[in-house]
Design a protein around this motif. Structure first.
Motif, mmCIF file in Angstrom:
data_model
loop_
_atom_site.group_PDB
_atom_site.id
_atom_site.type_symbol
_atom_site.label_atom_id
_atom_site.label_comp_id
_atom_site.label_asym_id
_atom_site.label_seq_id
_atom_site.Cartn_x
_atom_site.Cartn_y
_atom_site.Cartn_z
ATOM 1 N N CYS A 26 43.406 45.777 40.090
ATOM 2 C CA CYS A 26 42.200 46.017 40.882
ATOM 3 C C CYS A 26 41.769 47.462 40.651
ATOM 4 C CB CYS A 26 42.483 45.811 42.370
ATOM 5 S SG CYS A 26 43.121 44.179 42.771
ATOM 6 N N THR A 92 43.600 45.416 51.780
ATOM 7 C CA THR A 92 42.166 45.721 51.899
ATOM 8 C C THR A 92 41.759 47.003 51.178
ATOM 9 O OG1 THR A 92 42.503 46.902 53.985
ATOM 10 C CG2 THR A 92 41.973 44.556 54.136
ATOM 11 N N GLY A 95 38.743 47.745 45.949
ATOM 12 C CA GLY A 95 38.779 46.766 44.870
ATOM 13 C C GLY A 95 39.577 45.499 45.191
ATOM 14 N N ILE A 97 39.545 43.448 47.993
ATOM 15 C CA ILE A 97 38.720 42.379 48.573
ATOM 16 C C ILE A 97 37.820 41.749 47.514
ATOM 17 C CG2 ILE A 97 36.935 41.849 50.296
ATOM 18 C CD1 ILE A 97 39.703 42.406 51.502
ATOM 19 N N ASP A 98 37.201 42.577 46.669
ATOM 20 C CA ASP A 98 36.328 42.055 45.604
ATOM 21 C C ASP A 98 37.114 41.216 44.606
ATOM 22 O OD1 ASP A 98 34.137 43.320 46.748
ATOM 23 O OD2 ASP A 98 34.286 45.081 45.439
ATOM 24 N N THR A 99 38.304 41.688 44.247
ATOM 25 C CA THR A 99 39.133 40.942 43.289
ATOM 26 C C THR A 99 39.589 39.623 43.900
ATOM 27 O OG1 THR A 99 39.859 43.009 42.278
ATOM 28 C CG2 THR A 99 41.195 41.052 41.833
ATOM 29 N N ALA A 101 38.005 37.886 46.115
ATOM 30 C CA ALA A 101 36.820 37.016 46.128
ATOM 31 C C ALA A 101 36.567 36.402 44.749
ATOM 32 C CB ALA A 101 35.599 37.790 46.606
ATOM 33 N N ASP A 102 36.850 37.163 43.687
ATOM 34 C CA ASP A 102 36.694 36.630 42.331
ATOM 35 C C ASP A 102 37.594 35.419 42.095
ATOM 36 O OD1 ASP A 102 34.854 38.613 41.737
ATOM 37 O OD2 ASP A 102 36.292 39.868 40.629
#
Length: 189
Positions: A26, A92, A95, A97-99, A101-102
């Motif tokens: 991340c 949290t 990077g 949370i975004d990872t 979600a991916d």
């Protein structure tokens, strides 16, 4: 991947019956230790391993987490043993949370899990308040051993095979026939 992380992955695969993805990079020099999904139930896990057997740092604690203290060399080990470290950084951090979600992991559709060598009561309460599940590493090893006890097939997974052999060595009595005497100095023969 560290040995303890390999054992946790073996647990997720062979006991929890999950497909796994380890060591996902991340942003901000962070990584997700392990994502696991049970294809039959749809159950999802974001698993972070924090296993230490070093005396005062073996258990998770409810001590306050400080990002500034984490940067101070002598305070880093203690900070990494707090629920706050996992809650605020490993689950949290930048990077993360975004990872997640991916990979289809969004808040509410997965369990956050910390694997540790025990924890204090205060840490357990903090984890519950943060909706974090705690798994004890010692229990994981026991469950793997119990699940595979008596199975004599060869496992190609090196971690699982090692645990299987260790379990067999610790529960099976050592047998030695009279004609297999062990000498004190085998080179002297």
């Amino acid at each position: 991947m560290e040995t303890t992380e390999r054992i946790v992955e073996a647990y997720a695969r062979y006991v929890k019956r999950c497909a796994t993805i380890p060591n996902i990079r991340c942003g901000g020099q962070l990584e997700i230790d392990l994502l696991a999904i049970n294809p039959l139930t749809g159950e999802r896990f974001h698993i972070e391993s924090g296993v230490s057997i070093s005396g005062p740092f073996s258990q998770l604690t409810d001590k306050p987490f400080s990002p500034n203290a984490l940067k101070t060399r002598v305070q880093t080990p203690g900070q990494r043993r707090t629920i706050g470290y996992f809650r605020d950084r490993k689950f949290t951090g930048p990077g993360i949370i975004d990872t997640l979600a991916d990979y289809g992991f969004v808040d509410g559709n997965y369990s956050k899990v910390i694997v540790s060598w025990g924890w204090t009561q205060g840490a357990q309460a903090q984890a519950a308040a943060a909706r974090i599940v705690l798994w004890d590493f010692r229990d994981i090893i026991q469950e793997i051993a119990e699940k595979h006890r008596g199975i004599t097939s060869y496992f190609t997974d090196d971690t699982l095979r090692t645990l299987q052999l260790f379990d067999l060595a610790t529960i099976a009595p050592r047998r030695q026939s009279a004609n297999q005497a062990i000498t004190a100095d085998p080179i002297a023969e």
